[in-house]
Design a protein around this motif. Structure first.
Motif: not given
Length: 191
Positions: A105-118
């Motif tokens: 969960a935390w890895r997925s959230l981190f990944f998607f938050a980063t890619i969304l921000a980028l």
């Protein structure tokens, strides 16, 4: 004659990448078991950096040659390839029997938050500049740090499947680290 040398170099590079990647994964899993770090942490840090070396080389070369768009395309393409193709193939060949929700969960959230921000940054500014690069490198550092901190609470899959991993576990820690570095060099040269 030039075509033959290109084909031979391609085959040699492919052999070095395959061999180096295979041994890098084995050495990383053995290292994880030796020092008690969950395999997912080693996979998300050491193995991911080592197996990304060919992409890093291609992207860096393209950026220095003035083709930053190729670098960005390579980065986004490899994310899609790693997420869909590689994860899909590995699960098709050998499905994971148990997935801990917390570690995923935390890895997925981190990944998607980063890619969304980028994506939002690129959309609104129309470019990616050095500041975006610095922020992404800092985020990678945060991600690696979180992996280490959270590893204490994450469980590791304990199935022993290969004799080669048992042999690698017997290798001393410094030699195992040297093996990791050697495999990374093979990946670099192969790329």
């Amino acid at each position: 004659m030039e075509m033959v040398s290109v084909i031979l170099l391609f085959v040699l590079g492919l052999v070095l990448i395959c061999f180096g990647g295979d041994k890098l994964v084995d050495a990383s899993v053995a290292l994880a078991r030796k020092i008690g770090i969950p395999q997912i942490v080693v996979g998300a840090t050491i193995v991911s950096i080592g197996t990304t070396l060919p992409e890093i080389l291609v992207s860096t070369t393209a950026a220095f040659d003035g083709s930053a768009a190729i670098s960005a395309g390579n980065a986004f393409g490899s994310i899609i390839c790693n997420t869909a193709l590689i994860a899909g193939l590995t699960q098709l060949l050998r499905p994971v029997k148990k997935v801990e929700f917390g570690s995923l969960a935390w890895r997925s959230l981190f990944f998607f938050a980063t890619i969304l921000a980028l994506t939002a940054y690129g959309w609104f500014t129309g470019h990616f500049d050095r500041m975006a690069g610095i922020v992404l490198l800092v985020l990678f550092g945060v991600y690696a740090w979180l992996n280490m901190v959270r590893s204490k609470s994450e469980e590791e899959e304990t199935a022993e499947t290969e004799e080669s991993l048992e042999e690698l576990k017997k290798i001393s820690l410094p030699r195992n680290l040297m093996l990791l570095a050697f495999c990374a060099v093979l990946l670099f040269l192969g790329s």
